[in-house]
Scaffold this active site. Structure first.
Site, short mmCIF file in Angstrom:
data_model
loop_
_atom_site.label_atom_id
_atom_site.label_comp_id
_atom_site.label_asym_id
_atom_site.label_seq_id
_atom_site.Cartn_x
_atom_site.Cartn_y
_atom_site.Cartn_z
CB SER A 95 19.34 70.68 61.83
OG SER A 95 18.00 70.66 61.93
N PRO A 96 22.30 69.35 60.11
CG PRO A 96 23.31 67.57 58.86
CD PRO A 96 21.96 67.85 59.84
CG LEU A 97 23.02 69.95 55.19
CD1 LEU A 97 22.44 69.65 53.92
CD2 LEU A 97 24.67 70.31 54.92
N GLY A 98 21.69 73.34 58.43
CA GLY A 98 20.98 74.56 59.07
C GLY A 98 19.54 74.42 59.06
N GLY A 99 18.81 73.31 58.91
CA GLY A 99 17.39 73.46 58.95
C GLY A 99 16.92 73.29 57.78
CE1 TYR B 278 11.59 64.40 64.35
CE2 TYR B 278 12.43 62.58 63.18
CZ TYR B 278 12.68 63.73 64.06
OH TYR B 278 13.63 63.92 64.59
CB ALA C 182 19.24 72.95 54.10
N GLY C 183 19.15 75.16 51.85
CA GLY C 183 19.50 75.74 50.49
C GLY C 183 20.21 76.89 50.50
#
Length: 292
Positions: A208-212, A53, A216-217
């Protein structure tokens, strides 16, 4: 925060993914520190990182160093914080991602991560991604040896399929404690791995549980059922998403990435959101499709 288990360690049911604070689009150093501190203040005790990272080739481990600095500068007790890092993925610095799952590289990577994190043993070390050039049993064998040597306290794997999970569990002598796979409303193909982890009692850590980072937003705009349930509860679609994952199994511990204090503060409240059976069925519906 409500607790869940990785190996023999209790952690908060929501973790923090550190990647957005170190790769493309990362915030400044001060905001990243405030984000990690906000997570700790909200009861987060699992922080996920990796030596890959970073942005530039000369800053390997940027996120590990950042996390170590945030833990050292926080005013509270960090003795119960589990830092999970990973090795086997590399970023040469040109924006690409490469692989090296060789035992020699993993041994070197662990030694470097130990120094950056400033610890005698890494709490949880995960093999980042299978390397097709290296037999999987060789890579996992390296983790076994690192466990036996006391360099790492617990071992996990990432981006693994069902066969690899079973193989890792066998090679590690039943000591596999975690599987970190992609899972979100947009990416559900890791359901078989989640079910196997539930069966084995191995923690399943959705990345990425919220889509990345970039999407995510927009989660509520992309997936109407999550927006509807969120409106009914007066919370964000992101919080609903994490609560939906937590309801799937007690082994699930989502690790949403964050680069703002407000984001992780909202995510950390997901364990307190209870969804009823009808809501869970709606969110689980196999016919659910992303809005176009």
């Amino acid at each position: 925060m409500r607790q869940r288990t990785i190996g023999d360690v209790q952690v908060g049911a929501i973790g923090l993914g550190g990647m957005p604070m170190s790769i493309e689009g990362r915030p400044d150093h001060e905001r990243s520190i405030r984000t990690i501190h906000a997570a700790l203040e909200a009861g987060v005790t699992l922080i996920d990182t990796a030596d890959a990272y970073h942005l530039h080739g000369n800053e390997v481990g940027h996120n590990e160093i950042l996390i170590a600095q945030a833990l050292a500068s926080w005013g509270g007790d960090t003795s119960g914080v589990l830092v999970a890092t990973k090795g086997g993925h590399l970023r040469p610095g040109d924006g690409s991602w490469t692989l090296d799952g060789s035992p020699a590289h993993l041994r070197e990577a662990v030694e470097a991560s130990l120094k950056r994190l400033g610890v005698e043993a890494i709490g949880l070390y995960q093999f980042h991604r299978p390397d097709p050039k290296v037999p999987y049993e060789d890579s996992i064998g390296a983790l076994r040896d690192l466990l036996d040597a006391g360099k790492i306290r617990m071992a996990g794997i990432s981006n693994a399929d069902v066969i690899q999970i079973r193989q890792a569990q066998e090679i590690l002598g039943g000591r596999l404690v975690s599987v970190q796979n992609q899972f979100s409303p947009a990416f559900r193909s890791s359901e078989p791995e989640l079910r196997l982890c539930d069966e084995l009692g191995v923690a399943f850590l959705p990345w990425s549980p919220l889509g990345g980072i970039s999407r995510a937003g927009e989660l509520g705009d992309r997936f109407a059922p999550f927006a509807r349930v969120a409106e009914a509860h007066g919370v964000s679609p992101q919080r609903v998403t994490l609560a939906w994952m937590l309801a799937k199994s007690p082994v699930v511990i989502p690790i949403p990435g964050a680069s703002r204090p407000e984001s992780i503060t909202d995510s950390a409240q997901a364990p307190d959101l209870t969804l009823d059976d009808a809501e869970l069925r709606e969110l689980d519906a196999p016919t659910l499709r992303e809005a176009r």
